[in-house]
Design a protein around this motif. Sequence first.
Motif, PDB file in Angstrom:
ATOM      1  N   ALA A   5       0.833  -1.207   0.000  1.00 31.84           N
ATOM      2  CA  ALA A   5       0.000   0.000   0.000  1.00 31.84           C
ATOM      3  C   ALA A   5       0.865   1.254   0.000  1.00 31.84           C
ATOM      4  N   ARG A   6       1.909   1.259   0.808  1.00 28.64           N
ATOM      5  CA  ARG A   6       2.785   2.432   0.841  1.00 28.64           C
ATOM      6  C   ARG A   6       3.413   2.696  -0.528  1.00 28.64           C
ATOM      7  N   ALA A   7       3.911   1.643  -1.144  1.00 30.22           N
ATOM      8  CA  ALA A   7       4.543   1.804  -2.450  1.00 30.22           C
ATOM      9  C   ALA A   7       3.533   2.245  -3.499  1.00 30.22           C
ATOM     10  N   TYR A   8       2.309   1.687  -3.446  1.00 36.51           N
ATOM     11  CA  TYR A   8       1.288   2.009  -4.444  1.00 36.51           C
ATOM     12  C   TYR A   8       0.763   3.431  -4.262  1.00 36.51           C
ATOM     13  N   VAL A   9       0.449   3.803  -3.022  1.00 38.58           N
ATOM     14  CA  VAL A   9      -0.100   5.134  -2.764  1.00 38.58           C
ATOM     15  C   VAL A   9       0.914   6.220  -3.128  1.00 38.58           C
ATOM     16  N   SER A  10       2.189   5.959  -2.881  1.00 39.18           N
ATOM     17  CA  SER A  10       3.225   6.949  -3.178  1.00 39.18           C
ATOM     18  C   SER A  10       3.575   7.020  -4.660  1.00 39.18           C
ATOM     19  N   GLY A  11       3.066   6.077  -5.460  1.00 45.72           N
ATOM     20  CA  GLY A  11       3.400   6.048  -6.883  1.00 45.72           C
ATOM     21  C   GLY A  11       4.643   5.260  -7.201  1.00 45.72           C
ATOM     22  N   ASP A  12       5.248   4.609  -6.194  1.00 44.75           N
ATOM     23  CA  ASP A  12       6.463   3.832  -6.402  1.00 44.75           C
ATOM     24  C   ASP A  12       6.176   2.394  -6.833  1.00 44.75           C
ATOM     25  N   LEU A  13       4.915   1.997  -6.811  1.00 50.16           N
ATOM     26  CA  LEU A  13       4.471   0.708  -7.331  1.00 50.16           C
ATOM     27  C   LEU A  13       3.276   0.981  -8.232  1.00 50.16           C
ATOM     28  N   GLU A  14       3.381   0.575  -9.475  1.00 54.38           N
ATOM     29  CA  GLU A  14       2.325   0.850 -10.453  1.00 54.38           C
ATOM     30  C   GLU A  14       1.614  -0.444 -10.830  1.00 54.38           C
ATOM     31  N   LEU A  15       0.296  -0.355 -10.983  1.00 56.00           N
ATOM     32  CA  LEU A  15      -0.502  -1.478 -11.463  1.00 56.00           C
ATOM     33  C   LEU A  15      -0.739  -1.296 -12.951  1.00 56.00           C
ATOM     34  N   ARG A  16      -0.454  -2.306 -13.718  1.00 55.30           N
ATOM     35  CA  ARG A  16      -0.643  -2.258 -15.168  1.00 55.30           C
ATOM     36  C   ARG A  16      -1.847  -3.123 -15.549  1.00 55.30           C
ATOM     37  N   GLY A  17      -2.637  -2.649 -16.496  1.00 59.84           N
ATOM     38  CA  GLY A  17      -3.773  -3.418 -16.993  1.00 59.84           C
ATOM     39  C   GLY A  17      -5.084  -3.108 -16.299  1.00 59.84           C
ATOM     40  N   VAL A  18      -5.088  -2.176 -15.328  1.00 57.69           N
ATOM     41  CA  VAL A  18      -6.313  -1.773 -14.640  1.00 57.69           C
ATOM     42  C   VAL A  18      -6.292  -0.262 -14.438  1.00 57.69           C
ATOM     43  N   HIS A  19      -7.483   0.299 -14.216  1.00 59.70           N
ATOM     44  CA  HIS A  19      -7.588   1.718 -13.879  1.00 59.70           C
ATOM     45  C   HIS A  19      -7.386   1.868 -12.376  1.00 59.70           C
ATOM     46  N   PRO A  20      -6.649   2.881 -11.925  1.00 59.08           N
ATOM     47  CA  PRO A  20      -6.427   3.043 -10.483  1.00 59.08           C
ATOM     48  C   PRO A  20      -7.712   3.296  -9.694  1.00 59.08           C
ATOM     49  N   GLY A  21      -8.761   3.720 -10.372  1.00 57.78           N
ATOM     50  CA  GLY A  21     -10.031   3.909  -9.688  1.00 57.78           C
ATOM     51  C   GLY A  21     -10.758   2.609  -9.418  1.00 57.78           C
ATOM     52  N   ASP A  22     -10.318   1.531 -10.062  1.00 59.29           N
ATOM     53  CA  ASP A  22     -10.945   0.225  -9.857  1.00 59.29           C
ATOM     54  C   ASP A  22      -9.942  -0.887 -10.159  1.00 59.29           C
ATOM     55  N   PRO A  23      -9.021  -1.139  -9.237  1.00 60.15           N
ATOM     56  CA  PRO A  23      -8.008  -2.174  -9.454  1.00 60.15           C
ATOM     57  C   PRO A  23      -8.480  -3.585  -9.085  1.00 60.15           C
TER      58      PRO A  23
END
Length: 439
Positions: free
Chosen positions: A74-92
Motif C-alpha cells: 500500500a505504501r509503495a502504491y499510494v506513493s506512486g512507487d508501485l504501479e498497477l498495469r492493466g487496470v484503472h487506479p479507480g478500480d483495481p
Amino acid sequence: MTITNKRSSAPRQRPPMPTVAEIVRAVTNGEPAVRITAYDGSAVGPDTAPIGLHVASERGLTYLLTAPGDLGMARAYVSGDLELRGVHPGDPYEALKALEGGLELRMPSPADALRLVRGLGWDRLRPVPPPPQEHVPNWKRTLQGLRHGRGRDAEAIHHHYDVSNAFYEKVLGPSMTYTCAVYRSPSDTLEQAQSNKYDLVAGKLSLKPGMRLLDVGCGWGGMVRHAAREYGVKALGVTLSREQAAWAQAAIEREGLSHLAEVRHLDYRDAPLEHFDAVSSIGLTEHIGLRNYPVYFKTLRDRLKPGGRLLNHCITRSDNRTSHRPGAFIDRYVFPDGELASPGKLVSAVHDAAFEVQHEENLRVHYAHTLAGWNRNLVEHWDACVDEVGIGTARVWGLYMAGSRFAFERNQIQLHQILGTKTTRLGESSYPLRPDWTA
C-alpha cells in the motif's frame, strides 16, 4: 630473522546487488501469473499476462522490503512507487483477483535471505517515511486518548469522513450514501438500490407520519432526509464529522425538509434522552469497539420509548477465528481503530442490552454490488477526484473499495441487519405476528 604470514588487508568484496526479479523469485513459490517489472530493467512472470506490477523506484523496493504484506504494498502504491498495469487506479479489482491466485508468497530460505541482505545493504532495509495519507500507528494514537474514547473516536472519524464532500459527491453519487445498498435486481442502479435500502430500514422500523426517528452515525443525512421526505417522520441525525453535518443540514434546507429533519454534529452518546419511536444505526457499529457494545446498545435503548424498534446495520466478520482488528492497510489508511464482530456477537450484544431480537439478515452480496458501483463512479470522475484530493488519496480509495468488494464476494466479511424491539416487562413489543415489512 623471523618470517610472518601477513593476511591480506584488502576489504571483503560485497556480493552483487540482486535484481528485483531475483528478490521476487526468492520470496515466491513458482512463477508468478502476473508480470512484474522494475526500475532496474529486470522482470519476472509471463510477458503476455494482462495484469502487471511495476516497481518504479528504489524507494518502492524499500517500502516492500521493510513492511512486508499489504502495508508495504500500500505504501509503495499510494506513493506512486508501485504501479498497477492493466487496470484503472479507480478500480483495481481485476489486479487484486490476479494477485490473489497468481502470486504465492513464502519466506526465503536462510541462505537466500542472507545473500539478499548482503547484496542489498542495510541502507535499503532502513524504513523510509510513509506517504502522508497514512494514519499514525496504534501506539502513537494513545496521545489522542484511549481507544474509542471521545477524542480518539472524533479523530478517527475525521480521518476517514472529512476527506472532501466534493470527492464523496463524485464517488457516492447523488444520494451521498456511504453504506450498503439493497439490490432487488442486478439491473438496479446504485441510486435505486440506496433508496431500496432506506425503504427496507423504514419498513423494518415501521415508520409512519408523525413518528420520531433517531439516526446515529447519520453520515450525510441520507436516512434522515429519506424518512422525512417519504414517510413524514420527524428525524434527527447525529454525526461526529463536522463536514458531514454541514453538508447534510444544507441538503435538508435545500430540499425544504427543515420542519421535519435535522442533522447535528454530535457524539451519539450525547443524543437527546427523548423517547424516540425508532432508532437506526447504519454503519456506525464498526467504529464503536467490541468492549463498548454493552454501553452502546444500552445508550440506544435508553433513547427509545417502550415498544420502540432498533435497526442496527453493520459490517461483520464471517467467523470467530479471525481477528476483530482490521489489517494494517485498512487500519492505517481507511478506518483507524475500526473493529468487526461476528454476527452472533452482535445479536448477543443486542439481546443482552434488553432488546428482543425480532429479525436478522445478511446483505453480504449487496455490499459487493454497492462497492462495484462506487468504483465505477471513481473511474468515471477520476480526474475531478484527483484534482480534489490528490492522486495518493484517490489511489487509497480505489484500492480500498476494490479490496472490500473482493472480500465481500469471497465471504471474508459480511453485512448484517439486526432488528430489535424494546419489549416491556409485560412482554409487549408492538411487533406483529408476522413482519409488517417486505424486503
